[in-house]
Design an enzyme around this catalytic site. Structure first.
Site, PDB file in Angstrom:
ATOM      1  N   GLN A 126     -68.579 -14.427  39.513  1.00  0.00           N
ATOM      2  CA  GLN A 126     -67.857 -15.483  38.797  1.00  0.00           C
ATOM      3  C   GLN A 126     -68.422 -16.863  39.156  1.00  0.00           C
ATOM      4  OE1 GLN A 126     -63.848 -16.039  40.247  1.00  0.00           O
ATOM      5  NE2 GLN A 126     -63.126 -16.887  38.294  1.00  0.00           N
ATOM      6  N   GLY A 127     -69.042 -17.530  38.199  1.00  0.00           N
ATOM      7  CA  GLY A 127     -69.616 -18.855  38.444  1.00  0.00           C
ATOM      8  C   GLY A 127     -68.713 -19.951  37.899  1.00  0.00           C
ATOM      9  N   TYR A 128     -67.610 -20.201  38.595  1.00  0.00           N
ATOM     10  CA  TYR A 128     -66.699 -21.277  38.194  1.00  0.00           C
ATOM     11  C   TYR A 128     -66.867 -22.490  39.120  1.00  0.00           C
ATOM     12  CZ  TYR A 128     -63.618 -18.777  34.815  1.00  0.00           C
ATOM     13  OH  TYR A 128     -63.090 -18.142  33.725  1.00  0.00           O
ATOM     14  N   SER A 129     -66.555 -22.300  40.425  1.00  0.00           N
ATOM     15  CA  SER A 129     -66.466 -23.431  41.361  1.00  0.00           C
ATOM     16  C   SER A 129     -67.821 -24.100  41.588  1.00  0.00           C
ATOM     17  CB  SER A 129     -65.933 -22.966  42.713  1.00  0.00           C
ATOM     18  OG  SER A 129     -64.723 -22.273  42.548  1.00  0.00           O
ATOM     19  N   GLU A 244     -56.535 -13.314  36.689  1.00  0.00           N
ATOM     20  CA  GLU A 244     -56.902 -13.312  38.121  1.00  0.00           C
ATOM     21  C   GLU A 244     -55.650 -13.481  38.981  1.00  0.00           C
ATOM     22  OE1 GLU A 244     -59.696 -16.364  39.233  1.00  0.00           O
ATOM     23  OE2 GLU A 244     -59.875 -15.618  41.269  1.00  0.00           O
ATOM     24  N   ASN A 384     -52.720 -22.360  47.109  1.00  0.00           N
ATOM     25  CA  ASN A 384     -51.248 -22.304  47.100  1.00  0.00           C
ATOM     26  C   ASN A 384     -50.633 -23.655  46.741  1.00  0.00           C
ATOM     27  OD1 ASN A 384     -51.409 -19.614  47.674  1.00  0.00           O
ATOM     28  ND2 ASN A 384     -49.952 -19.675  49.380  1.00  0.00           N
ATOM     29  N   GLU A 385     -51.335 -24.749  47.093  1.00  0.00           N
ATOM     30  CA  GLU A 385     -50.811 -26.081  46.728  1.00  0.00           C
ATOM     31  C   GLU A 385     -50.816 -26.220  45.200  1.00  0.00           C
ATOM     32  OE1 GLU A 385     -53.235 -25.675  49.086  1.00  0.00           O
ATOM     33  OE2 GLU A 385     -51.911 -25.991  50.796  1.00  0.00           O
TER      34      GLU A 385
HETATM   35  C1  LIG Z   1     -63.252 -16.347  49.945  1.00  0.00           C
HETATM   36  C2  LIG Z   1     -63.411 -17.167  48.704  1.00  0.00           C
HETATM   37  C3  LIG Z   1     -63.990 -16.572  47.587  1.00  0.00           C
HETATM   38  C4  LIG Z   1     -64.206 -17.333  46.442  1.00  0.00           C
HETATM   39  N1  LIG Z   1     -64.845 -16.749  45.385  1.00  0.00           N
HETATM   40  C5  LIG Z   1     -65.145 -17.498  44.298  1.00  0.00           C
HETATM   41  C6  LIG Z   1     -65.916 -16.939  43.243  1.00  0.00           C
HETATM   42  O1  LIG Z   1     -66.312 -15.781  43.276  1.00  0.00           O
HETATM   43  N2  LIG Z   1     -66.219 -17.747  42.194  1.00  0.00           N
HETATM   44  C7  LIG Z   1     -65.809 -19.039  42.109  1.00  0.00           C
HETATM   45  O2  LIG Z   1     -66.100 -19.688  41.115  1.00  0.00           O
HETATM   46  N3  LIG Z   1     -65.071 -19.602  43.107  1.00  0.00           N
HETATM   47  C8  LIG Z   1     -64.746 -18.864  44.192  1.00  0.00           C
HETATM   48  N4  LIG Z   1     -64.029 -19.414  45.236  1.00  0.00           N
HETATM   49  C9  LIG Z   1     -63.697 -20.836  45.170  1.00  0.00           C
HETATM   50  C10 LIG Z   1     -62.237 -21.139  44.976  1.00  0.00           C
HETATM   51  O3  LIG Z   1     -61.843 -20.898  43.665  1.00  0.00           O
HETATM   52  C11 LIG Z   1     -62.040 -22.611  45.386  1.00  0.00           C
HETATM   53  O4  LIG Z   1     -62.282 -22.693  46.768  1.00  0.00           O
HETATM   54  C12 LIG Z   1     -60.638 -23.102  45.083  1.00  0.00           C
HETATM   55  O5  LIG Z   1     -60.465 -23.239  43.707  1.00  0.00           O
HETATM   56  C13 LIG Z   1     -60.369 -24.476  45.760  1.00  0.00           C
HETATM   57  O6  LIG Z   1     -61.367 -25.386  45.457  1.00  0.00           O
HETATM   58  P1  LIG Z   1     -62.131 -26.197  46.594  1.00  0.00           P
HETATM   59  O7  LIG Z   1     -62.606 -25.243  47.632  1.00  0.00           O
HETATM   60  O8  LIG Z   1     -63.145 -27.051  45.916  1.00  0.00           O
HETATM   61  O9  LIG Z   1     -61.026 -27.100  47.275  1.00  0.00           O
HETATM   62  P2  LIG Z   1     -60.391 -28.470  46.710  1.00  0.00           P
HETATM   63  O10 LIG Z   1     -60.047 -28.308  45.260  1.00  0.00           O
HETATM   64  O11 LIG Z   1     -61.329 -29.583  47.060  1.00  0.00           O
HETATM   65  O12 LIG Z   1     -59.082 -28.574  47.535  1.00  0.00           O
HETATM   66  C14 LIG Z   1     -59.069 -29.000  48.909  1.00  0.00           C
HETATM   67  C15 LIG Z   1     -57.610 -29.041  49.364  1.00  0.00           C
HETATM   68  O13 LIG Z   1     -56.875 -30.009  48.584  1.00  0.00           O
HETATM   69  C16 LIG Z   1     -55.763 -29.398  47.945  1.00  0.00           C
HETATM   70  N5  LIG Z   1     -55.587 -29.967  46.606  1.00  0.00           N
HETATM   71  C17 LIG Z   1     -56.543 -30.177  45.666  1.00  0.00           C
HETATM   72  N6  LIG Z   1     -56.017 -30.696  44.542  1.00  0.00           N
HETATM   73  C18 LIG Z   1     -54.675 -30.803  44.757  1.00  0.00           C
HETATM   74  C19 LIG Z   1     -53.569 -31.248  43.969  1.00  0.00           C
HETATM   75  N7  LIG Z   1     -53.751 -31.687  42.709  1.00  0.00           N
HETATM   76  N8  LIG Z   1     -52.325 -31.205  44.517  1.00  0.00           N
HETATM   77  C20 LIG Z   1     -52.135 -30.747  45.784  1.00  0.00           C
HETATM   78  N9  LIG Z   1     -53.142 -30.317  46.584  1.00  0.00           N
HETATM   79  C21 LIG Z   1     -54.395 -30.340  46.080  1.00  0.00           C
HETATM   80  C22 LIG Z   1     -56.107 -27.920  47.838  1.00  0.00           C
HETATM   81  O14 LIG Z   1     -54.953 -27.114  47.754  1.00  0.00           O
HETATM   82  C23 LIG Z   1     -56.874 -27.705  49.137  1.00  0.00           C
HETATM   83  O15 LIG Z   1     -55.977 -27.497  50.202  1.00  0.00           O
HETATM   84  C24 LIG Z   1     -63.789 -18.687  46.388  1.00  0.00           C
HETATM   85  C25 LIG Z   1     -63.183 -19.266  47.508  1.00  0.00           C
HETATM   86  C26 LIG Z   1     -63.004 -18.523  48.652  1.00  0.00           C
HETATM   87  C27 LIG Z   1     -62.374 -19.195  49.839  1.00  0.00           C
END
Ligand SMILES: Cc1cc2nc3c(=O)[nH]c(=O)nc-3n(C[C@H](O)[C@H](O)[C@H](O)COP(=O)(O)OP(=O)(O)OC[C@H]3O[C@@H](n4cnc5c(N)ncnc54)[C@H](O)[C@@H]3O)c2cc1C
Length: 398
Positions: A126-129, A244, A384-385
């Site tokens: 999955q290429g989202y993040s 998901e 969770n946030e």
């Molecule tokens: C083990 C693992 C597997 C993963 N696998 C995939 C994958 O296969 N493909 C893929 O595309 N992605 C994957 N991800 C990525 C995952 O989807 C992102 O890590 C997630 O969406 C959070 O984004 P971020 O890490 O950029 O954190 P951020 O979005 O930068 O968030 C950082 C912190 O700020 C908080 N925050 C951000 N915005 C808000 C808001 N509006 N209100 C309150 N709090 C907020 C968040 O809750 C978090 O605690 C994976 C992540 C992990 C840990």
């Protein structure tokens, strides 16, 4: 609210239990119990067995190769599956991109991709993040520009689980930088062996390699790899994220781990007796069990509402939050139960290389690594946030 199963459902439950008891190998179950990541070959072997049985894609409609089960049968299957300790089927093909392709893809895409997804002949990631686009996914910047019959892709993805084992990636790319964030995104299917695509490992807290960065340097894919319409990818992306999130209540998986915790606490010694009989530790186990029971009944209530024709709004977010927190609590208690052997841990490869076996009792192997990996449960699938924001908006109207 009727939470009872029909005779037919109970017979089905028995059939699932029997099949899993007869076909889930001890080695596969043991690795899954310990939270050790499966290798590509093992994963394919197990998934092909489910395919042969016709059970690989419980949520798919019959016309696309699914079993066409009722909601109740899907619930029973998932519950029995994880209660047995069977490993999770790689979700990226079966649960994520498959439904997007059969719902929004062209006939050619359905013919080309769906059979291989079902047979596990093609593994997906999955290429989202992206760096800077996680919770705020719509701000993603990986660009795809039309050039003749191709899109040319430039940019980077991050946290891409299993990219190093995958044959294909489904990917969100920006095709219109002028449009508002959500409006300029498209959904592309990209072969992982395309020239210009590089995968770099990220080693997690668990010291395992499941995560990756993926770089695109003028990667070309045919225009035919676009799913649906150009610039409408956000609609498909949201559809996929909804599926998901439904995967993450993990009640049966946590029940299985709780049973394991009780078993291990029965073997570990504390104050001259069994740890299981220590009032403080058994109180912690009881609290986790009660929370899990409440979660299970919430899940059943929502199922009952859906069966009666009702709709769910923020309920999957509630299940996700509690499910992830309870799973983390149980993994934490497993580490606590090990006492001093909860601290050191080795990777699977390191343990395999030692001629004196793993450190500590056999049941300790894998527990700390799994506990550390489990920290991610409150992050992936929408943190969770973010789930709390959804609840605040949809239920409290904030
Ligand atoms: C083990 C693992 C597997 C993963 N696998 C995939 C994958 O296969 N493909 C893929 O595309 N992605 C994957 N991800 C990525 C995952 O989807 C992102 O890590 C997630 O969406 C959070 O984004 P971020 O890490 O950029 O954190 P951020 O979005 O930068 O968030 C950082 C912190 O700020 C908080 N925050 C951000 N915005 C808000 C808001 N509006 N209100 C309150 N709090 C907020 C968040 O809750 C978090 O605690 C994976 C992540 C992990 C840990």
């Amino acid at each position: 609210m009727d939470l009872s199963f029909s005779d037919e459902d109970i017979a089905f439950q028995h059939e699932v239990r029997t099949f899993l008891a007869e076909n889930l190998g001890a080695g596969t179950k043991d690795r899954s119990d310990r939270g050790l990541h499966p290798g590509r070959e093992d994963m394919i072997l197990w998934q092909k067995m489910l395919y042969e049985k016709g059970w690989i894609a419980p949520n798919w409609p019959r016309e696309h190769g699914g079993p066409g089960w009722s909601l109740t049968k899907k619930y029973i299957y998932n519950h029995e599956y994880f209660l047995s300790g069977a490993p999770q089927v790689s979700p990226f093909g079966i649960n994520m991109v498959g439904p997007v392709i059969y719902t929004f893809g062209s006939d050619e895409q359905k013919t080309r991709y769906l059979p291989d997804i079902l047979k596990s002949d093609t593994l997906w990631c999955q290429g989202y993040s992206e760096p800077g686009a996680g919770s705020d996914l719509a701000s993603l910047r990986t660009r795809a520009v039309r050039d003749g019959n191709d899109y040319v892709i430039q940019g980077q993805k991050i946290w891409t689980s299993w990219a190093h084992l995958a044959d294909m990636m489904f990917c969100l790319v920006r095709t219109n930088p002028e449009a508002k964030n959500q409006a300029g995104i498209s959904f592309l299917l990209i072969p992982m062996d395309a020239p210009g695509l590089t995968v770099k490992p990220i080693i997690g807290l668990d010291l395992e390699h499941s995560l990756n960065e993926v770089f695109f340097d003028d990667v070309r894919v045919p225009l035919g790899n676009l799913v649906g319409e150009e610039n409408r990818g956000w609609t498909y992306a949201k559809f996929l994220l909804g599926n998901e999130r439904n995967l993450v209540a993990r009640v049966a998986r946590s029940k299985h781990q709780l049973n394991r915790l009780i078993d291990i606490a029965g073997k570990e010694v504390a104050y001259g007796g069994r740890l299981l009989d220590d009032p403080d530790f058994s109180r912690k186990i009881a609290k986790a069990e009660i929370d899990l029971m409440a979660l299970e009944y919430s899940e059943l209530r929502y199922l009952s509402r859906e069966l009666a024709g009702g709709e769910l709004t923020a309920e999957p977010s509630m299940l996700k939050i509690k499910g992830a927190e309870i799973a983390q609590t149980i993994k934490g208690l497993l580490v606590e139960a090990l006492g001093v052997y909860g601290t050191p841990y080795e990777t699977d490869e390191e343990t395999a290389e030692r001629n004196d076996g793993a450190i500590g009792p056999d049941h300790a192997h894998g527990i700390q690594a799994d506990n550390l990996y489990q920290r991610a449960a409150t992050i992936y699938g929408g943190t969770n946030e973010i789930q709390r924001n959804i609840i605040a908006k949809m239920i409290f109207g904030l």
